[in-house]
Scaffold this motif. Structure first.
Motif, PDB file in Angstrom:
ATOM      1  N   GLN A 116       0.833  -1.202   0.000  1.00 32.33           N
ATOM      2  CA  GLN A 116       0.000   0.000   0.000  1.00 32.33           C
ATOM      3  C   GLN A 116       0.872   1.258   0.000  1.00 32.33           C
ATOM      4  N   TYR A 125       2.286  10.079  -4.055  1.00 28.47           N
ATOM      5  CA  TYR A 125       1.740  10.554  -2.783  1.00 28.47           C
ATOM      6  C   TYR A 125       2.891  10.875  -1.833  1.00 28.47           C
ATOM      7  N   TYR A 213     -18.126  -1.697   3.824  1.00 34.15           N
ATOM      8  CA  TYR A 213     -18.356  -1.645   2.386  1.00 34.15           C
ATOM      9  C   TYR A 213     -17.171  -2.194   1.596  1.00 34.15           C
ATOM     10  N   TYR A 214     -16.026  -2.357   2.262  1.00 32.72           N
ATOM     11  CA  TYR A 214     -14.898  -2.981   1.556  1.00 32.72           C
ATOM     12  C   TYR A 214     -14.234  -3.989   2.476  1.00 32.72           C
TER      13      TYR A 214
ATOM     14  N   PHE B  94       2.223  -3.608 -10.189  1.00 32.42           N
ATOM     15  CA  PHE B  94       2.788  -4.585  -9.250  1.00 32.42           C
ATOM     16  C   PHE B  94       2.289  -5.994  -9.528  1.00 32.42           C
ATOM     17  N   ASN B  98      -1.813  -4.289  -5.602  1.00 35.15           N
ATOM     18  CA  ASN B  98      -1.759  -3.217  -4.609  1.00 35.15           C
ATOM     19  C   ASN B  98      -2.771  -2.116  -4.871  1.00 35.15           C
ATOM     20  N   LEU B  99      -3.984  -2.513  -5.205  1.00 30.65           N
ATOM     21  CA  LEU B  99      -5.046  -1.516  -5.314  1.00 30.65           C
ATOM     22  C   LEU B  99      -5.396  -1.038  -3.910  1.00 30.65           C
ATOM     23  N   PHE B 100      -6.020   0.146  -3.813  1.00 29.55           N
ATOM     24  CA  PHE B 100      -6.454   0.650  -2.511  1.00 29.55           C
ATOM     25  C   PHE B 100      -7.841   0.071  -2.211  1.00 29.55           C
ATOM     26  N   PRO B 101      -7.929  -0.822  -1.224  1.00 25.43           N
ATOM     27  CA  PRO B 101      -9.177  -1.581  -1.038  1.00 25.43           C
ATOM     28  C   PRO B 101     -10.366  -0.724  -0.614  1.00 25.43           C
ATOM     29  N   HIS B 102     -10.062   0.448   0.009  1.00 24.03           N
ATOM     30  CA  HIS B 102     -11.169   1.283   0.502  1.00 24.03           C
ATOM     31  C   HIS B 102     -11.685   2.251  -0.552  1.00 24.03           C
ATOM     32  N   TYR B 103     -11.092   2.221  -1.759  1.00 24.32           N
ATOM     33  CA  TYR B 103     -11.564   3.085  -2.836  1.00 24.32           C
ATOM     34  C   TYR B 103     -12.313   2.253  -3.870  1.00 24.32           C
ATOM     35  N   GLU B 111      -7.966   9.219  -8.393  1.00 24.83           N
ATOM     36  CA  GLU B 111      -7.547  10.102  -7.295  1.00 24.83           C
ATOM     37  C   GLU B 111      -6.177  10.737  -7.532  1.00 24.83           C
ATOM     38  N   ALA B 112      -5.181   9.907  -7.876  1.00 23.17           N
ATOM     39  CA  ALA B 112      -3.820  10.442  -8.004  1.00 23.17           C
ATOM     40  C   ALA B 112      -3.717  11.571  -9.045  1.00 23.17           C
ATOM     41  N   TYR B 144     -15.795  -2.358  -5.594  1.00 27.61           N
ATOM     42  CA  TYR B 144     -14.582  -2.282  -4.775  1.00 27.61           C
ATOM     43  C   TYR B 144     -13.668  -3.442  -5.145  1.00 27.61           C
ATOM     44  N   TYR B 146     -12.267  -5.871  -3.730  1.00 29.97           N
ATOM     45  CA  TYR B 146     -12.519  -7.241  -3.260  1.00 29.97           C
ATOM     46  C   TYR B 146     -13.604  -7.936  -4.079  1.00 29.97           C
ATOM     47  N   ARG B 160      -4.920   2.472 -13.478  1.00 32.88           N
ATOM     48  CA  ARG B 160      -4.484   3.451 -12.486  1.00 32.88           C
ATOM     49  C   ARG B 160      -3.128   4.049 -12.879  1.00 32.88           C
ATOM     50  N   ALA B 161      -2.218   3.168 -13.343  1.00 32.58           N
ATOM     51  CA  ALA B 161      -0.895   3.653 -13.739  1.00 32.58           C
ATOM     52  C   ALA B 161      -0.998   4.540 -14.988  1.00 32.58           C
TER      53      ALA B 161
END
Lengths: 215, 251, 260
Positions: A116, A125, A213-214, B94, B98-103, B111-112, B144, B146, B160-161
């Motif tokens: 992450q 970031y 939710y995730y 990767f 390595n995705l952001f699981p909460h997005y 986002e980036a 999401y 998952y 994303r990249a």
């Protein structure tokens, strides 16, 4: 004394109990995060000092810390003791709970996969952006269950404030019990705590569900 | 035009020398594949190139700008500000996505560019939707990570990249974490990118894919480049003993 | 000019009376769990013999009484830390260091007694050997029978001393049979036993002691003022009538003897 008067007097004390509870959470939840970050700081003396402080706070009774915060300044510097006991009570509780929250947060942060951080770094970031946008939200989800445990303990720990004669609900209950030679105030206190904690558990379950939710 | 230039990189983990005097350069539109046994240093090379690891010695240059410059045998890195602008010229896919699981999928992609590159949100979202459409994920933008299969997740991570509009895209064994029946969809996406002349460096174990898609193949072993050149020559007609040995396991 | 002078005088008078009217707040530290001297009454307000006597003293002195419930374990700390101006709550003064505090004249003779169940067969302190005895932690009864106290030898014959955090708990343990006897102030014993015939007080007492009011060392003036006002209340009978109201044995009112 009538049951109504008992309940009324103890409800007045409940206001003080709630003040301890909410103010302690307000200060200790963010303070715990600062302590957790210091605990993981790259500078070794900072890390070592924080670790020592945490072990003292977790290794000594809350009541002792409460007495130390309340009367320590008087004995050490002759400083006058706060008339409003809520101030030293909230300070002592916030510091104590921050130590517990810090260790929970640290476990949460350290359980985050390194991927992450790397994904965020490659996307450009910065450190703060990575922490607040990528890491922290996921850590919060992970720490809700252990934090819930601590919050429920806090509800019950509010009664320790009797040690500095702060007039919270249980302190008043004890006074009534001893003045009236009656066990009823303790039953009332039990019901108060139980209902309070049922409410806390319900709210925390809602938060957990909201973060579901995730995965 | 040279997009990437790496000169004489050295890297050790303690006493273990992982990269020993590696040099390579990538021209615009070129596709370079790096093959080799595990532990050969190919992933470390990629991590050094993407600034996830610091090199001990050597130069790292993107588009003529030095990310690190060798001074008396030691790599000296550019300022944080310069590195930040250099970072926006490359992307990395990767092995584990390595995705952001909460997005949501859309936010993962969009986002980036808005947050880091400060591009207007509407434009970024429109581009992100277009990328997802190309990846065959139009119906998944609100999902999401998952909820997606491994192959779908990897396609999101490629999107994303790409949303950052990189000059060069690195892939670190992009199909290794996938079930065999899902690798095909990822390889197809990379092939399509090659057809669009995307500059890419791919670390892979898919030999026939490397041969078909690349302009240049590098075989690494023991922290050095053992053999490199035309894909067909390296894969079908290797000269070096170690290359022959390695490739024989794939046939 | 005369008018101006008159105005000036009037103004000065107004200001000075205003200054005088600024009342002193007298912070009375009490153990809120100590009936009949200080406790939470049926109305939910603090009351008791000491609370009313203090109120009467404040009325005489023109002070405003503020009742501050304190933690009995830390009472002297709270006094020193200016949280309260005095401790006035059935306080046994015999154990206090007169060098460190200003202590009033005693106002009640108290004895330390032992309460047992009427049918327990315990008739004297000698019968307590091998028994479990309860006390409230930090009270003079506790100090008395613990190591270094005047009755330490007696205490050593007990099987165990159980220190509870209030009299009520000690008394509950007695009722429930987990302790065989409770050592406590006679006045409290009378209140707790009330009309019940289930309990008996041993004839032998452990110690005679006195209740008084404790002030900070520096507050001698304050102590004298309180004492003078207290004497007025002894003379006008308030001292006695309040004792009767709260069921305190008039024989224990030591200031009556002196006045007589």
């Amino acid at each position: 004394m009538t049951l109504t008067t008992m309940i009324q007097k103890m409800s007045e004390g409940l206001g003080n109990t709630l003040s301890i509870f909410f103010l302690t959470l307000l200060f200790s939840l963010p303070l715990g995060m600062i302590v957790a970050l210091l605990r993981m700081c790259k500078v070794k003396p900072v890390r070592a000092a924080t670790t020592a402080v945490i072990s003292i706070l977790r290794g000594t009774p809350l009541m002792l810390q409460l007495l130390a915060v309340t009367y320590g300044p008087f004995y050490l510097f002759g400083a006058s003791v706060a008339r409003n006991k809520l101030i030293p009570v909230v300070i002592a509780y916030s510091i104590n709970y921050a130590a517990y929250f810090a260790e929970i947060y640290r476990a949460g942060i350290e359980s985050m996969p390194v991927g992450q951080y790397e994904a965020a770094a490659v996307l450009g970031y910065g450190r703060a952006e990575t922490f607040f946008r990528i890491i922290l939200p996921q850590v919060i989800k992970r720490v809700v269950p252990p934090v819930t445990n601590e919050v429920i303990t806090l509800v019950k720990d509010t009664s320790i404030a009797f040690a500095v004669a702060y007039q919270e609900m249980f302190t008043i209950g004890k006074q009534i019990a001893n003045s009236q030679s009656s066990f009823t105030p303790f039953l009332i206190a039990g019901v108060f705590y139980f209902v309070f904690n049922a409410l806390v558990a319900w709210i925390m379950a809602r938060i957990e569900k909201k973060l579901d939710y995730y995965r | 035009m040279k997009i990437l230039e790496i000169n004489h990189i050295r890297k050790s983990f303690g006493a273990l020398e992982v990269l020993n005097d590696i040099s390579l350069s990538v021209e615009e539109g070129q596709v370079v594949s790096i093959i080799g046994p595990s532990g050969s240093g190919k992933s470390t090379l990629l991590r050094c190139a993407t600034l996830l690891e610091t090199m001990d010695g050597g130069d790292l240059i993107y588009l003529g700008k030095y990310a690190a410059r060798d001074q008396d045998g030691k790599s000296v890195y550019a300022s944080a500000k310069e590195l930040k602008s250099i970072r926006s010229s490359f992307g990395l896919v990767f092995q584990n996505f390595n995705l952001f699981p909460h997005y949501s999928v859309l936010r993962n992609v969009s986002e980036a560019p808005t947050l880091i590159q400060k591009r207007p949100k509407e434009q970024v979202v429109a581009e992100a939707r277009e990328l997802l459409r190309k990846m065959g994920l139009s119906d998944k933008e609100d999902a999401y990570p998952y909820q997606l299969s491994g192959g779908q997740q990897q396609r999101v991570s490629i999107a994303r990249a790409l949303a950052m509009k990189p000059q060069i895209l690195f892939f670190d064994e992009p199909t290794s974490a996938l079930d065999p029946e899902l690798t095909g969809e990822i390889l197809r996406v990379i092939r399509d990118l090659a057809a669009e002349h995307m500059t890419m460096v791919i670390v892979t174990h898919e030999m026939s894919f490397a041969r078909d898609v690349s302009d240049h193949v590098i075989f690494m072993d023991g922290g050095v480049i053992v053999e490199e050149g035309n894909p067909y020559n390296i894969i079908n007609n290797p000269k070096q003993e170690r290359t022959i040995q390695f490739l024989s396991r794939f046939n | 000019m005369k008018k101006f002078a008159a105005l000036l005088i009037a103004l000065t008078l107004v200001l000075s009376t205003a200054a005088m009217a600024e009342t002193v707040t007298f912070k009375m530290g009490i153990d809120p769990e100590f009936p009949p001297f200080s406790y939470m009454g049926d109305s939910g307000e603090y009351e008791g013999y000491d609370v009313e006597m203090c109120k009467a003293v404040c009325d005489i002195l023109g002070w405003e009484q503020e009742i501050v419930p304190i933690n009995w374990d830390t009472k002297l700390v709270q006094l020193n830390a200016n949280e309260v101006d005095c401790i006035w709550s059935g306080l046994t003064i015999d154990v206090l260091d007169p060098e460190a505090y200003t202590i009033s004249m005693p106002y009640i003779n108290n004895t330390q007694v032992v309460v047992v169940k009427a049918d327990s067969g315990i008739a004297s302190t000698a019968d307590l050997a091998g028994k479990v005895v309860g006390v409230q932690l930090g009270t003079s009864a506790d100090i008395l029978i613990s190591e270094g106290g005047d009755q330490a030898e007696l205490g050593a014959t007990f099987q165990e001393i159980v220190r509870t955090e209030s009299y009520n708990v000690a008394f509950t343990e007695l009722a429930a049979g987990s302790v065989d006897a409770v050592a406590m102030d006679s006045s409290i014993a009378a209140t707790l036993i009330g009309d019940s015939t289930d309990y008996a007080v041993l004839d032998e007492t452990l110690a005679a002691e006195e209740y008084g009011i404790c002030f900070r060392k520096a507050d001698e003036d304050m102590c004298l003022q309180v004492q003078r006002a207290f004497a007025t209340l002894v003379e006008d009978g308030t001292y006695k009538s309040l004792a009767e109201k709260y069921g305190i044995d008039v024989a224990s009112l030591c200031m009556l003897e002196e006045a007589a």
